[in-house]
Design a protein around this motif. Structure first.
Motif, PDB file in Angstrom:
ATOM      1  N   SER A  70       0.822  -1.214   0.000  1.00 44.89           N
ATOM      2  CA  SER A  70       0.000   0.000   0.000  1.00 44.89           C
ATOM      3  C   SER A  70       0.854   1.262   0.000  1.00 44.89           C
ATOM      4  CB  SER A  70      -0.940   0.006   1.206  1.00 44.89           C
ATOM      5  OG  SER A  70      -0.228   0.226   2.404  1.00 44.89           O
ATOM      6  N   ARG A 122      -4.701   2.723   9.092  1.00 43.28           N
ATOM      7  CA  ARG A 122      -5.814   2.765   8.126  1.00 43.28           C
ATOM      8  C   ARG A 122      -6.418   1.381   7.921  1.00 43.28           C
ATOM      9  NH1 ARG A 122      -2.288   6.251   5.301  1.00 43.28           N
ATOM     10  NH2 ARG A 122      -1.709   4.567   3.868  1.00 43.28           N
ATOM     11  N   LEU A 123      -5.563   0.357   7.866  1.00 47.06           N
ATOM     12  CA  LEU A 123      -6.048  -1.010   7.679  1.00 47.06           C
ATOM     13  C   LEU A 123      -6.890  -1.467   8.875  1.00 47.06           C
ATOM     14  CD1 LEU A 123      -6.009  -3.558   5.897  1.00 47.06           C
ATOM     15  CD2 LEU A 123      -3.915  -4.257   7.058  1.00 47.06           C
ATOM     16  N   MET A 125      -8.605   0.447  10.874  1.00 45.46           N
ATOM     17  CA  MET A 125      -9.871   1.186  10.827  1.00 45.46           C
ATOM     18  C   MET A 125     -10.787   0.612   9.751  1.00 45.46           C
ATOM     19  SD  MET A 125      -8.454   5.095  11.333  1.00 45.46           S
ATOM     20  CE  MET A 125     -10.089   5.803  11.141  1.00 45.46           C
ATOM     21  N   LYS A 126     -10.197   0.243   8.615  1.00 48.09           N
ATOM     22  CA  LYS A 126     -10.984  -0.313   7.513  1.00 48.09           C
ATOM     23  C   LYS A 126     -11.646  -1.628   7.910  1.00 48.09           C
ATOM     24  CE  LYS A 126     -10.496  -1.979   2.750  1.00 48.09           C
ATOM     25  NZ  LYS A 126      -9.542  -2.214   1.620  1.00 48.09           N
ATOM     26  N   LYS A 127     -10.909  -2.465   8.645  1.00 47.06           N
ATOM     27  CA  LYS A 127     -11.418  -3.775   9.076  1.00 47.06           C
ATOM     28  C   LYS A 127     -12.204  -3.676  10.383  1.00 47.06           C
ATOM     29  CE  LYS A 127      -9.398  -6.158   5.760  1.00 47.06           C
ATOM     30  NZ  LYS A 127     -10.149  -6.942   4.757  1.00 47.06           N
ATOM     31  N   ASN A 128     -12.221  -2.470  10.976  1.00 44.26           N
ATOM     32  CA  ASN A 128     -12.952  -2.233  12.220  1.00 44.26           C
ATOM     33  C   ASN A 128     -12.498  -3.168  13.342  1.00 44.26           C
ATOM     34  OD1 ASN A 128     -14.828  -0.897  13.847  1.00 44.26           O
ATOM     35  ND2 ASN A 128     -16.458  -2.382  13.378  1.00 44.26           N
TER      36      ASN A 128
END
Length: 459
Positions: A70, A122-123, A125-128
């Protein structure tokens, strides 16, 4: 601090080389060598630190790759052979391990430190999720948290169980409740360099792997055949159960594996074993060397799907991409055909009273299906299925009448390798049940003596 810099620098590069070798097996859906076998090579230093770092890097490799790609960490770099080192360094960065500018790769990763950590956040947060383990598949988390005890089998040709227990008691060793020559130590106990291991007084062997020899239970004066013997742990176990008497003929077809078998026999000090560079399927059951064989242990080549945790194959990326990565249908069919042929051949030896068939596989095709396919042949030679360890709660899959006689072990449930064991007993043999009861009585007697001795020591 001066000694720490080069140590970390070297260990990381050592881990990167091992990682490269392990990942090379992805195209074959199987590691070319087990992670442990690569780490415990004589050339590897700082083995404990190396094993911990390779396992943790592999465990989180999908996450690491996601983050690395990323931020374009590997883009435009000329030396692609260093990818694995960047994965290792990124692992340490994410887990806040100290990275010093001891090499150009370290310097480059440190220059991208902010970007890598931001990508990690960020990852999440994206996957919660709030912790990194939440990014892993559920099945992967279960396998990786499976704390399997360290099992060691006492080689009673060299040392008694009580003597071994006394030497290892300070490490938390206890005698297994089921197998009287097996000691159980806490998970993670490292004994690879222990003097008892090096001299062959104890063998690092899983509980499941020790079951087949106990089930075969040969008398000391018998002639026994180990059909597919290498690496030889079960072979020397048989020799010990026979108290160094009788004769065990150990067959191994492949030359390289033959050397491993010979080394194991030598280390165990098993003088009642005769090693043969021989294809088991080409043995003549009526030849003078084999017509008096009374028991056969057949542990043939298999998929090894039950040793996923022990080999640490569950850490391989391909295992996360494809949960059935070891269940290649064509390969399993080829193995099952060989297994069936070998089992039929074992049942054809004229004087054989007991045959144990075992695999370190969890596949029905290699286990219950193989046994079911030979039942008619077995009956024609007066064999029936005996009950394997009657007190063991987990039996064969109920796919045919009689599968309740079979035994299965499971890594997550039983804290050992996934194994399958079947016992064939010739009906004309009237002594098997009596021998089994006698051995059970002897085991209970030893347990009682050991408890009394321990109580006396406490008093």
């Amino acid at each position: 601090m001066g000694a720490k810099k080069p140590a970390l620098h070297f260990v990381r590069r050592q881990v990167a080389r091992i990682l490269r070798q392990v990942l090379a097996g992805n195209t074959q859906h199987r590691a070319l060598a087990s992670i442990k076998s690569l780490v415990y090579k004589p050339s590897i230093v700082a083995k404990k630190a190396t094993l911990a770092l390779i396992c943790n890097t592999l465990k989180y490799l999908p996450v690491i790759k996601d983050i690395v790609h990323s931020v374009g960490l590997l883009q435009g770099r000329k030396n692609k052979g260093q990818d694995e080192l960047f994965y290792v360094l990124t692992h340490d960065l994410l887990f806040e391990q100290e990275i010093l500018p001891s090499g150009k790769e370290e310097i480059f990763v440190l220059s991208r430190k902010a970007a890598l950590r931001a990508a990690f956040v960020r990852l999440m947060m994206k996957k919660n999720v709030t912790e990194i383990d939440g990014l892993l598949p559920t099945e992967s988390r279960q396998l990786q948290s499976c704390d399997i005890p360290r099992y060691v089998r006492v080689n009673t040709l060299q040392i008694t169980v009580d003597e071994a227990l006394e030497k290892l008691e300070e490490l938390g060793a206890k005698v297994d409740e089921l197998l009287p020559d097996l000691l159980v130590l806490p998970p993670g106990t490292d004994l690879h360099d222990h003097s008892l291991v090096l001299q062959g007084s104890i063998f690092l062997q899983s509980k499941a792997s020790c079951i087949p020899a106990h089930v075969l239970s040969p008398d000391p004066d018998w002639e026994v055949l180990d059909a597919c013997a290498s690496p030889g742990n079960k072979t020397v176990h048989l020799a010990a159960l026979m108290k160094g008497k009788g004769r065990v003929t150990a067959c191994e077809l492949h030359k390289k594996r033959l050397q491993v078998l010979q080394d194991t026999v030598k280390r165990a000090g098993a003088n009642n074993i005769q090693v043969k560079h021989q294809d088991f399927l080409k043995l003549d059951p009526n030849a003078s060397d084999y017509r008096k064989v009374r028991a056969i242990l057949l542990d043939p080549s298999c998929s090894g799907s039950g040793t996923t945790v022990q080999r640490m194959d569950h850490l391989l990326p391909v295992a996360n991409d494809d949960p059935e990565f070891q269940h290649d249908a064509q390969r399993i069919d080829r193995l099952a055909s060989f297994q069936k042929a070998a089992l039929c051949h074992a049942l054809s030896f004229p004087a054989v009273e007991r045959v144990v068939y075992s695999t370190c596989s969890v596949n029905q095709r290699e286990n219950e299906d193989v046994v079911q396919s030979v039942l008619e042949h077995a009956r024609s030679h007066k064999f029936k299925l005996g009950t394997v360890l009657p007190n063991w709660p987990h039996r064969g899959l109920p796919v045919f009448d009689g599968a309740q006689h079979l035994l299965r072990t499971d890594a997550l449930r039983d804290k050992t390798d996934g194994f399958f064991v079947a016992l064939f007993v010739r009906e004309r043999s009237q002594t098997f049940e009596q021998q089994r009861k006698r051995k059970s009585s002897e085991i209970e007697e030893r347990k009682t003596k050991r408890k009394k001795k321990k109580q006396k020591k406490l008093n």
